[in-house]
Design a protein around this motif. Structure first.
Motif, PDB file in Angstrom:
ATOM      1  N   PHE A   1      33.177  42.345  44.821  1.00  0.00           N
ATOM      2  CA  PHE A   1      32.543  43.440  44.098  1.00  0.00           C
ATOM      3  C   PHE A   1      32.043  42.962  42.732  1.00  0.00           C
ATOM      4  O   PHE A   1      32.578  42.009  42.161  1.00  0.00           O
ATOM      5  N   THR A   2      31.037  43.627  42.229  1.00  0.00           N
ATOM      6  CA  THR A   2      30.659  43.484  40.833  1.00  0.00           C
ATOM      7  C   THR A   2      31.361  44.594  40.071  1.00  0.00           C
ATOM      8  O   THR A   2      31.128  45.781  40.343  1.00  0.00           O
ATOM      9  N   ASP A   3      32.254  44.229  39.165  1.00  0.00           N
ATOM     10  CA  ASP A   3      33.081  45.197  38.448  1.00  0.00           C
ATOM     11  C   ASP A   3      32.530  45.469  37.051  1.00  0.00           C
ATOM     12  O   ASP A   3      32.297  44.536  36.272  1.00  0.00           O
ATOM     13  N   LEU A   4      32.344  46.735  36.746  1.00  0.00           N
ATOM     14  CA  LEU A   4      32.052  47.189  35.387  1.00  0.00           C
ATOM     15  C   LEU A   4      33.378  47.683  34.819  1.00  0.00           C
ATOM     16  O   LEU A   4      33.920  48.678  35.298  1.00  0.00           O
ATOM     17  N   ILE A   5      33.906  46.999  33.828  1.00  0.00           N
ATOM     18  CA  ILE A   5      35.282  47.224  33.396  1.00  0.00           C
ATOM     19  C   ILE A   5      35.314  47.827  31.991  1.00  0.00           C
ATOM     20  O   ILE A   5      34.828  47.223  31.025  1.00  0.00           O
TER      21      ILE A   5
END
Length: 314
Positions: free
Chosen positions: A13-17
């Motif tokens: 996944f591409t995580d926006l944290i």
């Protein structure tokens, strides 16, 4: 024939944290975070990076698209010294994105994933298992991976089974059937209690020991527990007072645990290493921002190679 110490199945996944969030917003509200980053996530990616930094050759069998998200994931894999040769091409666009919000020492996720042509992906994984050698396979104990689990079991691979929470699947008898083929299983405590139908951790561990060769129950900051020949053993954790981001702590635990096992350590020492890696990981934003390298482990721990024991520096 190409060889890996560990193969890992699962999405990236591409995580926006978002970190240091004072409270979760109510509908119609906006709350600002004090920290933010973009990173790759998903248990397959986090565990693979954790293993690679500890000197273990890992291969990731993940579906990725030919888009900005797939390109970012491949770039990060190469940056960590991991090959992309085993990646399943999931088409021109395959979006796998999560927004992770860290608030009050815990986290919440909003996730989107485009539908995957599952038959093609599973066929790809089965084909890879035929053309590469590996000592271990990490795979989710889900129905779509049943044929992969059976093939790895029949080929004599060491099966490390993972699990994500699903309100129906986690209580199912079908899950227990897949677990019976597993060698290692590291559920957290809520997962262990749900699968076993027990109320106490010790009872859950006893029940899981009848399914999986070596179950280990993760207890968060309290460490982990496992069943030895002389009874249940508890391996203390390495608590962190102010965790920055708890995303991927369990995946880093698994990376440390398997690295210890592959290096020939005792189970207790391998769990200690897993606890250490999990604790280190929560001090950075993202699943691998603070995953330790092997040089860091050597510096932090005194290693006795002859006895294969591990002890913290005083």
């Amino acid at each position: 024939m190409e060889r890996y110490d560990v193969l890992i199945c699962g999405p990236i996944f591409t995580d926006l944290i978002f970190t240091d969030v004072s409270r979760m917003p109510s509908p119609g509200e906006e709350v600002f975070s004090q920290g933010f980053d973009i990173a790759c996530g998903g248990s397959a990616y986090i565990t693979a990076v954790s293993l690679a930094r500890l000197g273990i050759k890992a291969g990731v069998l993940a579906p990725l698209g030919d888009d900005i998200f797939g390109g970012f994931a491949k770039e990060q894999l190469h940056r960590e010294g991991l090959t992309t040769s085993l990646i399943y091409p999931a088409g021109e666009s395959f979006r796998q994105v999560s927004a992770a919000v860290n608030c009050a020492g815990d986290r919440a996720f909003i996730t989107y994933q485009d539908p995957l042509e599952n038959n093609g992906y599973i066929a790809h994984v089965l084909e890879v298992l035929d053309r590469v050698e590996t000592e271990m396979l990490i795979v989710n104990a889900r129905p779509e991976f049943a044929s992969v689990i059976r093939k790895a079991h029949d080929k004599g691979m060491t099966l490390v089974l993972d699990l994500g929470w699903d309100d129906e699947w986690i209580y199912s008898e079908e899950l227990k059937e897949l677990l019976r083929m597993g060698d290692w299983f590291t559920p957290n405590l809520p997962e262990a209690l749900a699968i076993s139908g027990k109320d106490q951790p010790e009872e859950a561990l006893q029940m899981l020991s009848g399914l999986v060769t070596t179950p280990i129950i993760k207890l968060g900051k309290d460490g982990a527990m496992y069943k030895a020949d002389d009874g249940i053993r508890y391996v203390p954790g390495a608590p962190i007072d102010n965790p920055v981001d708890t995303t991927g702590a369990g995946d880093n635990f698994l990376g440390g645990l398997l690295a210890g096992i592959l290096k020939g350590w005792s189970l207790t020492d391998a769990i200690r290493l897993g606890n250490y890696c999990g604790a280190q990981s929560v001090q950075g934003i993202g699943g691998n921002a603070n995953s330790p390298a092997w040089e860091q482990v050597e510096s932090e721990f005194q290693l006795n190679n002859h006895h294969k024991t591990l002890g913290r520096k005083q």
